[in-house]
Write a protein that holds these residues in place. Structure first.
Motif, PDB file in Angstrom:
ATOM      1  N   ALA A 136       0.641  -1.258   0.116  1.00 53.79           N
ATOM      2  CA  ALA A 136      -0.004  -0.046   0.081  1.00 53.79           C
ATOM      3  C   ALA A 136       1.019   1.189  -0.043  1.00 53.79           C
ATOM      4  O   ALA A 136       0.454   2.223  -0.953  1.00 53.79           O
ATOM      5  CB  ALA A 136      -0.995   0.031   1.371  1.00 53.79           C
ATOM      6  N   THR A 137       2.174   1.232   0.922  1.00 54.20           N
ATOM      7  CA  THR A 137       2.790   2.379   0.655  1.00 54.20           C
ATOM      8  C   THR A 137       3.448   2.601  -0.506  1.00 54.20           C
ATOM      9  O   THR A 137       3.323   3.859  -0.984  1.00 54.20           O
ATOM     10  CB  THR A 137       4.031   2.153   1.854  1.00 54.20           C
ATOM     11  OG1 THR A 137       3.443   1.856   2.983  1.00 54.20           O
ATOM     12  CG2 THR A 137       4.978   3.194   2.035  1.00 54.20           C
ATOM     13  N   GLU A 138       3.903   1.612  -1.109  1.00 57.71           N
ATOM     14  CA  GLU A 138       4.525   1.745  -2.552  1.00 57.71           C
ATOM     15  C   GLU A 138       3.395   2.387  -3.621  1.00 57.71           C
ATOM     16  O   GLU A 138       3.797   3.279  -4.329  1.00 57.71           O
ATOM     17  CB  GLU A 138       5.142   0.318  -3.037  1.00 57.71           C
ATOM     18  CG  GLU A 138       6.139   0.262  -2.488  1.00 57.71           C
ATOM     19  CD  GLU A 138       6.846  -1.382  -2.718  1.00 57.71           C
ATOM     20  OE1 GLU A 138       8.104  -1.516  -3.252  1.00 57.71           O
ATOM     21  OE2 GLU A 138       6.081  -2.271  -2.877  1.00 57.71           O
ATOM     22  N   ASN A 139       2.173   1.821  -3.267  1.00 59.80           N
ATOM     23  CA  ASN A 139       1.118   2.386  -4.283  1.00 59.80           C
ATOM     24  C   ASN A 139       0.812   3.569  -3.956  1.00 59.80           C
ATOM     25  O   ASN A 139       0.652   4.552  -5.048  1.00 59.80           O
ATOM     26  CB  ASN A 139      -0.200   1.399  -4.011  1.00 59.80           C
ATOM     27  CG  ASN A 139      -0.190   0.112  -4.884  1.00 59.80           C
ATOM     28  OD1 ASN A 139       0.899  -0.171  -5.935  1.00 59.80           O
ATOM     29  ND2 ASN A 139      -0.663  -0.900  -4.331  1.00 59.80           N
ATOM     30  N   ILE A 140       0.807   3.987  -2.883  1.00 62.46           N
ATOM     31  CA  ILE A 140       0.366   5.429  -2.471  1.00 62.46           C
ATOM     32  C   ILE A 140       1.677   6.363  -3.234  1.00 62.46           C
ATOM     33  O   ILE A 140       1.488   7.386  -3.459  1.00 62.46           O
ATOM     34  CB  ILE A 140       0.467   5.866  -0.894  1.00 62.46           C
ATOM     35  CG1 ILE A 140      -0.914   5.038  -0.434  1.00 62.46           C
ATOM     36  CG2 ILE A 140       0.322   7.144  -0.581  1.00 62.46           C
ATOM     37  CD1 ILE A 140      -1.063   5.002   1.164  1.00 62.46           C
ATOM     38  N   LEU A 141       2.569   5.937  -2.798  1.00 65.59           N
ATOM     39  CA  LEU A 141       3.986   6.864  -3.193  1.00 65.59           C
ATOM     40  C   LEU A 141       4.096   6.884  -4.828  1.00 65.59           C
ATOM     41  O   LEU A 141       4.198   8.020  -5.256  1.00 65.59           O
ATOM     42  CB  LEU A 141       5.297   6.382  -2.868  1.00 65.59           C
ATOM     43  CG  LEU A 141       5.387   6.412  -1.320  1.00 65.59           C
ATOM     44  CD1 LEU A 141       6.742   5.825  -0.894  1.00 65.59           C
ATOM     45  CD2 LEU A 141       5.758   8.289  -1.105  1.00 65.59           C
ATOM     46  N   ALA A 142       3.430   5.855  -5.306  1.00 66.37           N
ATOM     47  CA  ALA A 142       3.512   5.909  -6.929  1.00 66.37           C
ATOM     48  C   ALA A 142       2.484   6.879  -7.321  1.00 66.37           C
ATOM     49  O   ALA A 142       2.568   7.577  -8.448  1.00 66.37           O
ATOM     50  CB  ALA A 142       3.335   4.319  -7.577  1.00 66.37           C
ATOM     51  N   VAL A 143       1.204   6.759  -6.844  1.00 70.35           N
ATOM     52  CA  VAL A 143       0.164   7.732  -7.235  1.00 70.35           C
ATOM     53  C   VAL A 143       0.649   9.148  -7.173  1.00 70.35           C
ATOM     54  O   VAL A 143       0.386  10.013  -7.754  1.00 70.35           O
ATOM     55  CB  VAL A 143      -1.182   7.242  -6.648  1.00 70.35           C
ATOM     56  CG1 VAL A 143      -2.214   8.406  -6.964  1.00 70.35           C
ATOM     57  CG2 VAL A 143      -1.672   5.904  -7.124  1.00 70.35           C
ATOM     58  N   GLY A 144       1.153   9.186  -5.877  1.00 72.71           N
ATOM     59  CA  GLY A 144       1.700  10.674  -5.455  1.00 72.71           C
ATOM     60  C   GLY A 144       2.815  11.261  -6.448  1.00 72.71           C
ATOM     61  O   GLY A 144       2.837  12.216  -6.876  1.00 72.71           O
ATOM     62  N   GLN A 145       3.545  10.088  -6.995  1.00 73.17           N
ATOM     63  CA  GLN A 145       4.673  10.597  -7.854  1.00 73.17           C
ATOM     64  C   GLN A 145       3.963  11.369  -9.177  1.00 73.17           C
ATOM     65  O   GLN A 145       4.520  12.269  -9.590  1.00 73.17           O
ATOM     66  CB  GLN A 145       5.613   9.374  -8.341  1.00 73.17           C
ATOM     67  CG  GLN A 145       6.867   9.175  -7.388  1.00 73.17           C
ATOM     68  CD  GLN A 145       7.704   8.011  -7.857  1.00 73.17           C
ATOM     69  OE1 GLN A 145       7.464   6.714  -7.476  1.00 73.17           O
ATOM     70  NE2 GLN A 145       8.166   8.298  -9.062  1.00 73.17           N
ATOM     71  N   ILE A 146       3.065  10.304  -9.545  1.00 72.07           N
ATOM     72  CA  ILE A 146       2.423  10.744 -10.954  1.00 72.07           C
ATOM     73  C   ILE A 146       1.722  11.973 -10.780  1.00 72.07           C
ATOM     74  O   ILE A 146       1.721  12.923 -11.522  1.00 72.07           O
ATOM     75  CB  ILE A 146       1.502   9.677 -11.503  1.00 72.07           C
ATOM     76  CG1 ILE A 146       2.456   8.363 -11.685  1.00 72.07           C
ATOM     77  CG2 ILE A 146       0.747   9.996 -12.417  1.00 72.07           C
ATOM     78  CD1 ILE A 146       1.472   6.844 -11.798  1.00 72.07           C
ATOM     79  N   VAL A 147       0.823  12.157  -9.693  1.00 69.68           N
ATOM     80  CA  VAL A 147      -0.035  13.211  -9.518  1.00 69.68           C
ATOM     81  C   VAL A 147       0.813  14.617  -9.219  1.00 69.68           C
ATOM     82  O   VAL A 147       0.621  15.602  -9.942  1.00 69.68           O
ATOM     83  CB  VAL A 147      -0.822  13.137  -8.372  1.00 69.68           C
ATOM     84  CG1 VAL A 147      -1.603  14.316  -7.922  1.00 69.68           C
ATOM     85  CG2 VAL A 147      -1.921  11.905  -8.778  1.00 69.68           C
ATOM     86  N   LEU A 148       1.915  14.638  -8.272  1.00 68.66           N
ATOM     87  CA  LEU A 148       2.604  15.506  -8.171  1.00 68.66           C
ATOM     88  C   LEU A 148       3.347  15.869  -9.313  1.00 68.66           C
ATOM     89  O   LEU A 148       3.593  17.254  -9.655  1.00 68.66           O
ATOM     90  CB  LEU A 148       3.621  15.622  -6.907  1.00 68.66           C
ATOM     91  CG  LEU A 148       3.024  15.362  -5.574  1.00 68.66           C
ATOM     92  CD1 LEU A 148       4.058  15.110  -4.477  1.00 68.66           C
ATOM     93  CD2 LEU A 148       2.207  16.710  -5.415  1.00 68.66           C
TER      94      LEU A 148
END
Length: 193
Positions: A136-148
């Motif tokens: 879940a942490t990796e998925n949250i960071l991945a989505v955050g990377q893309i969005v930011l």
């Protein structure tokens, strides 16, 4: 007369105690204590040239110590909207030099991101390839990377994801799932300070 002087002195002391304290040195203010109306809202342009070379560049987010860090990356040519260049840089991952400095990516190696539509200030991304099997942490960071990264492009404020044309849920920074458009504010807590 003496009573008047004592009362005046007492009043001055009381009023002095109610004021703003004086400081000899400036003191930092934690970002969470700054009123929202005073916080910086302008975003730097993603097509800003790097001063040393003058080449066009984009801003992208990668990961260091489970936090998102923003990097400026040169691109070969000035992109019309910056979106394609941002996606290409994200999928390419951090450079060898960045990796030596502790920069990683949370994006899975088999992920494919395709810009399918730009609606006003919202970009719709099609996800394909490998997207599962991560924490879940990796998925949250991945989505955050893309969005930011995508919202660093001046014309973009929101990102939505789809798979085979169907909207998909994305993890917010707090772990909640949503199909609502995602903004930089949704992942601000993940930024390295």
């Amino acid at each position: 007369m003496r009573n008047a002087a004592v009362c005046l002195a007492a009043a001055v002391l009381v009023l002095a105690g109610c004021g703003v304290p004086m400081q000899d040195e400036p003191a930092p203010i934690a970002s969470g204590e700054i009123p929202s109306r005073l916080q910086r809202t302008a975003r730097p342009s993603s097509a800003a040239p790097i001063p040393s070379t003058g080449r066009p560049a984009v801003q992208v987010s990668f990961v260091r110590d489970d936090k998102l860090v923003t990097l400026v990356r040169e691109v070969p040519t000035a992109p019309a909207d910056g979106l394609t260049a941002v996606v290409d840089v994200l999928l390419a991952g951090p450079t060898d030099r960045e990796q030596a400095g502790g920069i990683t990516t949370a994006l899975p190696p088999g992920l494919i991101l395709t810009i399918v539509e730009v609606r006003g200030s919202r970009v719709v991304l099609e996800l394909s390839g490998q997207t599962g099997g991560r924490s879940a942490t990796e998925n949250i960071l991945a989505v955050g990377q893309i969005v930011l990264s995508l919202t660093a492009v001046q014309s973009i404020d929101q990102v939505t994801f789809a798979r085979d044309g169907v909207p998909v849920e994305a993890l917010l920074a707090d772990g909640a799932l949503t199909t609502a458009p995602l903004t930089a504010a949704d992942y601000d807590s993940l930024r390295s300070r």
